[in-house]
Motif scaffolding. Structure first.
Motif, PDB file in Angstrom:
ATOM      1  N   VAL A  39      -7.133   1.371  21.932  1.00 23.47           N
ATOM      2  CA  VAL A  39      -6.778   2.624  22.624  1.00 23.47           C
ATOM      3  C   VAL A  39      -6.630   3.747  21.596  1.00 23.47           C
ATOM      4  N   TRP A  40      -5.932   3.442  20.493  1.00 21.35           N
ATOM      5  CA  TRP A  40      -5.749   4.440  19.413  1.00 21.35           C
ATOM      6  C   TRP A  40      -7.123   4.923  18.919  1.00 21.35           C
ATOM      7  N   GLN A  41      -8.043   3.966  18.706  1.00 20.92           N
ATOM      8  CA  GLN A  41      -9.374   4.300  18.204  1.00 20.92           C
ATOM      9  C   GLN A  41     -10.163   5.130  19.222  1.00 20.92           C
ATOM     10  N   ALA A  42     -10.034   4.769  20.499  1.00 20.67           N
ATOM     11  CA  ALA A  42     -10.774   5.502  21.537  1.00 20.67           C
ATOM     12  C   ALA A  42     -10.276   6.944  21.629  1.00 20.67           C
ATOM     13  N   LEU A  43      -8.966   7.136  21.486  1.00 24.90           N
ATOM     14  CA  LEU A  43      -8.421   8.503  21.454  1.00 24.90           C
ATOM     15  C   LEU A  43      -8.973   9.260  20.242  1.00 24.90           C
ATOM     16  N   LEU A  44      -9.006   8.581  19.109  1.00 23.43           N
ATOM     17  CA  LEU A  44      -9.513   9.219  17.880  1.00 23.43           C
ATOM     18  C   LEU A  44     -10.991   9.590  18.041  1.00 23.43           C
ATOM     19  N   ASP A  45     -11.734   8.724  18.711  1.00 17.50           N
ATOM     20  CA  ASP A  45     -13.151   9.035  18.953  1.00 17.50           C
ATOM     21  C   ASP A  45     -13.303  10.315  19.772  1.00 17.50           C
ATOM     22  N   ASP A  46     -12.276  10.621  20.587  1.00 17.85           N
ATOM     23  CA  ASP A  46     -12.280  11.876  21.356  1.00 17.85           C
ATOM     24  C   ASP A  46     -11.645  13.021  20.564  1.00 17.85           C
ATOM     25  N   GLY A  47     -11.301  12.787  19.294  1.00 19.85           N
ATOM     26  CA  GLY A  47     -10.720  13.850  18.458  1.00 19.85           C
ATOM     27  C   GLY A  47      -9.218  13.984  18.581  1.00 19.85           C
ATOM     28  N   VAL A  48      -8.546  12.949  19.110  1.00 19.35           N
ATOM     29  CA  VAL A  48      -7.088  13.005  19.300  1.00 19.35           C
ATOM     30  C   VAL A  48      -6.442  11.921  18.433  1.00 19.35           C
ATOM     31  N   LEU A  49      -5.703  12.348  17.406  1.00 21.23           N
ATOM     32  CA  LEU A  49      -5.069  11.384  16.503  1.00 21.23           C
ATOM     33  C   LEU A  49      -3.609  11.196  16.887  1.00 21.23           C
ATOM     34  N   ILE A  50      -3.253   9.961  17.303  1.00 18.97           N
ATOM     35  CA  ILE A  50      -1.843   9.653  17.563  1.00 18.97           C
ATOM     36  C   ILE A  50      -1.445   8.548  16.592  1.00 18.97           C
ATOM     37  N   GLU A  57       0.872  -1.174   0.000  1.00  9.28           N
ATOM     38  CA  GLU A  57       0.000   0.000   0.000  1.00  9.28           C
ATOM     39  C   GLU A  57       0.913   1.229   0.000  1.00  9.28           C
ATOM     40  N   PRO A  58       0.450   2.376  -0.523  1.00  9.20           N
ATOM     41  CA  PRO A  58       1.273   3.589  -0.430  1.00  9.20           C
ATOM     42  C   PRO A  58       1.481   3.990   1.029  1.00  9.20           C
ATOM     43  N   TYR A  59       2.579   4.720   1.329  1.00  8.67           N
ATOM     44  CA  TYR A  59       2.831   5.234   2.686  1.00  8.67           C
ATOM     45  C   TYR A  59       1.551   5.835   3.221  1.00  8.67           C
ATOM     46  N   GLY A  60       1.182   5.436   4.427  1.00 11.89           N
ATOM     47  CA  GLY A  60      -0.177   5.759   4.809  1.00 11.89           C
ATOM     48  C   GLY A  60      -0.440   6.217   6.218  1.00 11.89           C
ATOM     49  N   ALA A  61       0.362   7.160   6.783  1.00 14.47           N
ATOM     50  CA  ALA A  61      -0.091   7.732   8.049  1.00 14.47           C
ATOM     51  C   ALA A  61      -1.394   8.452   7.746  1.00 14.47           C
ATOM     52  N   PRO A  62      -2.477   8.137   8.488  1.00 14.58           N
ATOM     53  CA  PRO A  62      -3.763   8.754   8.153  1.00 14.58           C
ATOM     54  C   PRO A  62      -3.690  10.284   8.217  1.00 14.58           C
ATOM     55  N   GLN A  63      -4.266  10.963   7.223  1.00 18.53           N
ATOM     56  CA  GLN A  63      -4.411  12.428   7.275  1.00 18.53           C
ATOM     57  C   GLN A  63      -5.890  12.693   7.518  1.00 18.53           C
ATOM     58  N   LEU A  64      -6.276  12.820   8.769  1.00 17.11           N
ATOM     59  CA  LEU A  64      -7.689  12.963   9.116  1.00 17.11           C
ATOM     60  C   LEU A  64      -7.961  14.374   9.615  1.00 17.11           C
ATOM     61  N   ASP A  65      -9.197  14.804   9.439  1.00 16.14           N
ATOM     62  CA  ASP A  65      -9.576  16.144   9.860  1.00 16.14           C
ATOM     63  C   ASP A  65     -10.137  16.077  11.278  1.00 16.14           C
ATOM     64  N   VAL A  66      -9.242  16.050  12.258  1.00 15.63           N
ATOM     65  CA  VAL A  66      -9.680  16.004  13.659  1.00 15.63           C
ATOM     66  C   VAL A  66      -8.999  17.160  14.406  1.00 15.63           C
ATOM     67  N   PRO A  67      -9.552  17.537  15.573  1.00 13.59           N
ATOM     68  CA  PRO A  67      -9.031  18.740  16.240  1.00 13.59           C
ATOM     69  C   PRO A  67      -7.580  18.618  16.720  1.00 13.59           C
ATOM     70  N   VAL A  68      -7.160  17.426  17.166  1.00 14.95           N
ATOM     71  CA  VAL A  68      -5.837  17.320  17.802  1.00 14.95           C
ATOM     72  C   VAL A  68      -4.969  16.335  17.018  1.00 14.95           C
ATOM     73  N   LEU A  69      -3.997  16.888  16.283  1.00 11.98           N
ATOM     74  CA  LEU A  69      -3.159  16.067  15.396  1.00 11.98           C
ATOM     75  C   LEU A  69      -1.799  15.829  16.048  1.00 11.98           C
ATOM     76  N   LEU A  70      -1.617  14.630  16.571  1.00 13.85           N
ATOM     77  CA  LEU A  70      -0.362  14.312  17.259  1.00 13.85           C
ATOM     78  C   LEU A  70       0.216  13.019  16.686  1.00 13.85           C
ATOM     79  N   ASN A  71       0.171  12.892  15.343  1.00 18.48           N
ATOM     80  CA  ASN A  71       0.523  11.582  14.770  1.00 18.48           C
ATOM     81  C   ASN A  71       1.732  11.554  13.848  1.00 18.48           C
ATOM     82  N   VAL A  72       2.212  12.699  13.355  1.00 24.41           N
ATOM     83  CA  VAL A  72       3.350  12.618  12.420  1.00 24.41           C
ATOM     84  C   VAL A  72       4.516  13.525  12.841  1.00 24.41           C
ATOM     85  N   ASN A  73       4.619  13.765  14.139  1.00 23.46           N
ATOM     86  CA  ASN A  73       5.778  14.465  14.706  1.00 23.46           C
ATOM     87  C   ASN A  73       6.033  15.835  14.080  1.00 23.46           C
TER      88      ASN A  73
END
Ligand code: PMP
Length: 371
Positions: free
Chosen positions: A323-334, A17-33
């Motif tokens: 845990v990752w999904q539960a954080l995302l459900d709260d708008g926090v992407l890690i 698959e192509p390089y795929g860190a998710p680019q999602l539209d959520v309030p808190v983006l803490l996933n790609v340093n």
């Protein structure tokens, strides 16, 4: 029916698959340093004016050798790491990703091997794959440090033409002691190999952690790569660079595409370097927040790896995806990365870290947060 039916795609690429860190539209983006602080209006204006000036000459190809930018980068490294480098010892490309691809194109290839130590940056095997270079990994210790004699033994056994060492390492945040780096570079030199110390996160290192830049005068087989994407808050500008011997850089000049660094990129990078103090001004705050985050995670009874970067690897969870999904459900992407059970959080603004802490605290009280 395969995805690539009828197309002569290389056999070894079919299953990827192509390089795929998710680019999602959520309030808190803490996933790609990334650096959470945007540039000031002053910097934005200077970048815009510099790009406008470059646009006036855009009927012509850009300066292929970008010696102006290389001189500016040498001046920056002199200030940051006390290195005395000629502009010809610097190289740059569209992100340090491309810098490292140039290295694999020049020094890897069919019948050759690249070596690193896992867990490490997920793109390394992709550069190897794309250049038809065999890929092998040694292991880091349980605490993610690198044992000097095991590292040297792995190099002697595999005889790689390229050794990739991330320091600080992604996703663990672990920096290499300079004596371990030097022992590896010396062994590689004896075997005719090159070593890349990937210092994408170097500016975040803790006090007393040296940069491998200090080894450059002694080892023509060493390259130290850096990026403007992290501490410099310029991920969108796509500028990575390295410092090495002139011979090393000359080899990269053979494989780069003509005019690979656009006039827009060169103008942007040079403008950003004029504002280095401002762009790097938040690094101190991010380092403090990183150390606080490590302490806070440990106070909850979790494991958190000592970090010299702008992220922290923590865990371990029975079901890290939940845990990752539960954080995302709260708008926090890690980021769900690293060995099983671990998660990685980038350091954001104090508001973003507060949102992360509130969400994780809530999750730890539920069944999802079992650790
Ligand atoms: N090296 C490491 C260890 C990284 O984590 C990253 C980015 N995640 C890079 C290199 C590439 O960064 P860039 O291409 O943006 O310079």
């Amino acid at each position: 029916m395969g995805r690539f039916d009828g197309l002569p795609i290389r056999e070894e690429l079919k299953s990827f698959e192509p390089y795929g860190a998710p680019q999602l539209d959520v309030p808190v983006l803490l996933n790609v340093n990334e650096n959470p602080y945007p540039p000031s209006e002053d910097t934005v204006q200077d970048v815009a004016a510099s790009v406008a000036e470059a646009a006036r000459g855009m009927n012509r190809y850009p300066d292929r050798e970008f010696l102006g930018l290389r001189a500016d980068l040498a001046a920056y490294l002199a200030r940051e790491s006390g290195a005395h480098l000629e502009p010809e010892q610097l190289w740059a490309a569209n992100g340090s990703n491309e810098v490292m691809l140039h290295i694999l194109q020049a020094f890897g290839g069919p019948g050759r091997t690249a070596l690193s130590f896992a867990p490490t940056y997920s793109m390394y095997p992709e550069y190897a794959r794309d250049t038809n270079t065999a890929w092998v990994t040694g292991r880091r210790a349980e605490d993610f440090t690198l044992d000097r004699s095991k590292a040297i033994a792995a190099i002697s056994r595999h005889r790689p033409s390229v050794v990739l060492l991330a320091s600080p390492n992604n996703p663990t945040g672990t920096a290499l002691p300079i004596d371990v780096t030097e022992a590896i570079v010396a062994q590689a030199a004896a075997l005719g190999s090159v070593v890349v110390v990937d210092e994408a996160y170097a500016e975040f290192r803790r006090a007393g952690t040296p940069s491998a830049v200090s080894l450059l005068p002694s080892y023509p087989n060493l390259a130290v790569s850096r990026t403007m994407s992290k501490a410099f808050a310029m991920a969108g500008g796509r500028v990575g660079y390295l410092a090495a011997s002139k011979q090393f850089v000359d080899a990269l000049r053979i494989v780069r595409l003509p005019y690979h660094l656009s006039a827009v990129t060169q103008a942007t990078a040079r403008a950003a370097l004029r504002h280095a103090d401002e762009l790097l001004g938040r690094v101190e705050r991010l380092r403090a927040a990183r150390d606080e985050t490590v302490d806070w995670l440990r106070s909850l009874g979790l494991r958190a790896v000592d970090s010299d970067a702008n992220f922290v690897l923590f865990g371990t969870f029975a079901d890290r995806h939940a845990v990752w999904q539960a954080l995302l459900d709260d708008g926090v992407l890690i980021r769900e990365t690293g060995p099983d059970g671990w998660l990685r959080v980038s350091i954001g603004t104090s508001e973003e870290m507060a949102a992360f802490r509130a969400s994780l605290e809530r999750i730890l009280k539920t069944d999802t947060g079992r650790h």
